[in-house]
Design a protein around this motif. Structure first.
Motif, PDB file in Angstrom:
ATOM      1  N   THR A  45      -1.327  -7.768   6.113  1.00  0.00           N
ATOM      2  CA  THR A  45      -1.336  -8.173   4.702  1.00  0.00           C
ATOM      3  C   THR A  45      -1.576  -7.003   3.767  1.00  0.00           C
ATOM      4  O   THR A  45      -0.804  -6.769   2.824  1.00  0.00           O
ATOM      5  CB  THR A  45      -2.402  -9.256   4.480  1.00  0.00           C
ATOM      6  OG1 THR A  45      -2.181 -10.328   5.395  1.00  0.00           O
ATOM      7  CG2 THR A  45      -2.326  -9.792   3.063  1.00  0.00           C
ATOM      8  N   ASN A  46      -2.652  -6.261   3.982  1.00  0.00           N
ATOM      9  CA  ASN A  46      -2.950  -5.090   3.166  1.00  0.00           C
ATOM     10  C   ASN A  46      -2.438  -3.850   3.895  1.00  0.00           C
ATOM     11  O   ASN A  46      -2.976  -3.473   4.942  1.00  0.00           O
ATOM     12  CB  ASN A  46      -4.457  -4.956   2.929  1.00  0.00           C
ATOM     13  CG  ASN A  46      -4.992  -6.077   2.074  1.00  0.00           C
ATOM     14  OD1 ASN A  46      -4.293  -6.602   1.214  1.00  0.00           O
ATOM     15  ND2 ASN A  46      -6.232  -6.468   2.300  1.00  0.00           N
ATOM     16  N   CYS A  47      -1.404  -3.230   3.333  1.00  0.00           N
ATOM     17  CA  CYS A  47      -0.834  -2.075   4.024  1.00  0.00           C
ATOM     18  C   CYS A  47      -0.154  -1.157   3.020  1.00  0.00           C
ATOM     19  O   CYS A  47       0.148  -1.550   1.887  1.00  0.00           O
ATOM     20  CB  CYS A  47       0.158  -2.521   5.091  1.00  0.00           C
ATOM     21  SG  CYS A  47       1.577  -3.434   4.455  1.00  0.00           S
ATOM     22  N   CYS A  48       0.091   0.054   3.454  1.00  0.00           N
ATOM     23  CA  CYS A  48       0.815   1.036   2.652  1.00  0.00           C
ATOM     24  C   CYS A  48       2.261   0.569   2.475  1.00  0.00           C
ATOM     25  O   CYS A  48       2.925   0.201   3.446  1.00  0.00           O
ATOM     26  CB  CYS A  48       0.768   2.389   3.354  1.00  0.00           C
ATOM     27  SG  CYS A  48       1.770   3.684   2.573  1.00  0.00           S
ATOM     28  N   THR A  49       2.747   0.576   1.268  1.00  0.00           N
ATOM     29  CA  THR A  49       4.114   0.117   1.022  1.00  0.00           C
ATOM     30  C   THR A  49       5.150   1.099   1.555  1.00  0.00           C
ATOM     31  O   THR A  49       6.296   0.729   1.787  1.00  0.00           O
ATOM     32  CB  THR A  49       4.368  -0.089  -0.479  1.00  0.00           C
ATOM     33  OG1 THR A  49       4.123   1.146  -1.162  1.00  0.00           O
ATOM     34  CG2 THR A  49       3.463  -1.167  -1.044  1.00  0.00           C
ATOM     35  N   ALA A  52       3.691   1.115   5.918  1.00  0.00           N
ATOM     36  CA  ALA A  52       3.157  -0.136   6.466  1.00  0.00           C
ATOM     37  C   ALA A  52       1.866   0.041   7.250  1.00  0.00           C
ATOM     38  O   ALA A  52       1.449  -0.861   7.978  1.00  0.00           O
ATOM     39  CB  ALA A  52       4.199  -0.839   7.335  1.00  0.00           C
ATOM     40  N   LEU A  53       1.191   1.172   7.106  1.00  0.00           N
ATOM     41  CA  LEU A  53      -0.089   1.366   7.792  1.00  0.00           C
ATOM     42  C   LEU A  53      -1.105   0.359   7.282  1.00  0.00           C
ATOM     43  O   LEU A  53      -1.320   0.255   6.077  1.00  0.00           O
ATOM     44  CB  LEU A  53      -0.606   2.780   7.543  1.00  0.00           C
ATOM     45  CG  LEU A  53      -1.956   3.110   8.182  1.00  0.00           C
ATOM     46  CD1 LEU A  53      -1.825   3.184   9.697  1.00  0.00           C
ATOM     47  CD2 LEU A  53      -2.511   4.422   7.618  1.00  0.00           C
ATOM     48  N   PRO A  54      -1.746  -0.415   8.166  1.00  0.00           N
ATOM     49  CA  PRO A  54      -2.786  -1.356   7.719  1.00  0.00           C
ATOM     50  C   PRO A  54      -3.927  -0.618   7.018  1.00  0.00           C
ATOM     51  O   PRO A  54      -4.404   0.413   7.491  1.00  0.00           O
ATOM     52  CB  PRO A  54      -3.258  -2.002   9.026  1.00  0.00           C
ATOM     53  CG  PRO A  54      -2.104  -1.861   9.961  1.00  0.00           C
ATOM     54  CD  PRO A  54      -1.479  -0.539   9.611  1.00  0.00           C
ATOM     55  N   LEU A  55      -4.348  -1.164   5.886  1.00  0.00           N
ATOM     56  CA  LEU A  55      -5.399  -0.552   5.078  1.00  0.00           C
ATOM     57  C   LEU A  55      -6.513  -1.555   4.832  1.00  0.00           C
ATOM     58  O   LEU A  55      -6.267  -2.763   4.787  1.00  0.00           O
ATOM     59  CB  LEU A  55      -4.825  -0.073   3.741  1.00  0.00           C
ATOM     60  CG  LEU A  55      -3.715   0.993   3.815  1.00  0.00           C
ATOM     61  CD1 LEU A  55      -3.096   1.215   2.440  1.00  0.00           C
ATOM     62  CD2 LEU A  55      -4.262   2.298   4.375  1.00  0.00           C
ATOM     63  N   PRO A  56      -7.751  -1.074   4.661  1.00  0.00           N
ATOM     64  CA  PRO A  56      -8.862  -2.009   4.431  1.00  0.00           C
ATOM     65  C   PRO A  56      -8.805  -2.703   3.074  1.00  0.00           C
ATOM     66  O   PRO A  56      -9.321  -3.801   2.908  1.00  0.00           O
ATOM     67  CB  PRO A  56     -10.106  -1.115   4.550  1.00  0.00           C
ATOM     68  CG  PRO A  56      -9.612   0.267   4.275  1.00  0.00           C
ATOM     69  CD  PRO A  56      -8.212   0.318   4.786  1.00  0.00           C
TER      70      PRO A  56
END
Length: 237
Positions: A45-49, A52-56
């Motif tokens: 859901t939360n990721c770099c656009t 696509a790396l998952p981010l907190p």
């Protein structure tokens, strides 16, 4: 679901009931997954656009992409590579369990993409690896997704003329060296301005980056990358 699909689905459920591939309970929603196991699949859901790396936290770009953007425009990976999706993926990719691949493909095609490219190009396998495995896992995921979205899928335009070692045990730098020069665009390929390169899992992004560079050199204006799942902690790009 159209009028023909409904009776076919009922017939399938009667002859071959859906069974969860993870817990062996009854499947749900026309999948070989029960509702509880499906709910555990980790969404990205939360990721770099950009990668696509998952981010907190919700952030447009991760630090790596701010410092050095990858050679593609945007990335879409709807799941994180973690339990229990990683188990299904391993059974599909390395265990030759095509039922797991069909389930993963069905999950993916039910999700709306962020953009609509003109063409989907699955990451190719070298012919030796294809003979060994028997199928290209990226192509088998791309086909149902392309049909659902009405986007053509071509497996013959992006090619892999050089065999490479498996990426699994390599670090980020070794992965980049391993795939350098491994891909090529077919000489007579007529490529549209916007294409997507599709793979099953994105770890460091080395394979997808090499594909994107080759396509950009071939004249493609915009290359995006799609992967079913993104590894949450790649060892560098």
């Amino acid at each position: 679901m159209d009028a023909l699909a409904r009776p076919l689905a009922r017939l399938h459920a009667w002859l071959l009931p859906w069974r969860c591939l993870l817990c062996d309970d009854a499947g749900a929603d026309g999948l070989d997954l029960c509702a509880a196991c499906a709910a555990e699949l980790p969404r990205n859901t939360n990721c770099c656009t950009r990668c696509a790396l998952p981010l907190p936290n919700p952030t447009p770009l991760c630090g790596a992409c701010q410092r050095k953007p990858p050679p593609w425009q945007a990335a879409w990976a709807p799941f994180r590579y973690g339990w229990p999706l990683d188990r299904l993926e391993a059974r599909y990719k390395f265990g030759r369990e095509l039922a797991a691949g069909r389930t993963l493909g069905a999950l993916w095609k039910s999700l709306p993409p962020p953009v609509r490219p003109a063409l989907i190009l699955p990451v190719p396998l070298h012919r030796a690896r294809l003979r060994e495995r028997g199928y290209n896992q990226a192509l088998e995921l791309a086909r149902p997704l392309g049909r659902a979205l009405g986007i053509p899928v071509r497996h013959d335009l992006l090619q892999r003329p050089r065999a490479t070692a498996a990426q699994t045990e390599l670090d980020a730098a070794a992965r980049r060296r391993n795939v350098r020069g491994a891909f090529a665009v077919r000489a007579d390929a007529a490529l549209p301005a916007h294409v997507v390169v599709l793979d099953d899992v994105m770890t460091t992004g080395a394979t997808l980056a090499e594909c994107a560079r080759v396509l950009r050199r071939a004249g493609v204006a915009r290359v995006d990358v799609w992967a079913l799942a993104r590894a949450p902690s790649p060892r560098g790009r």
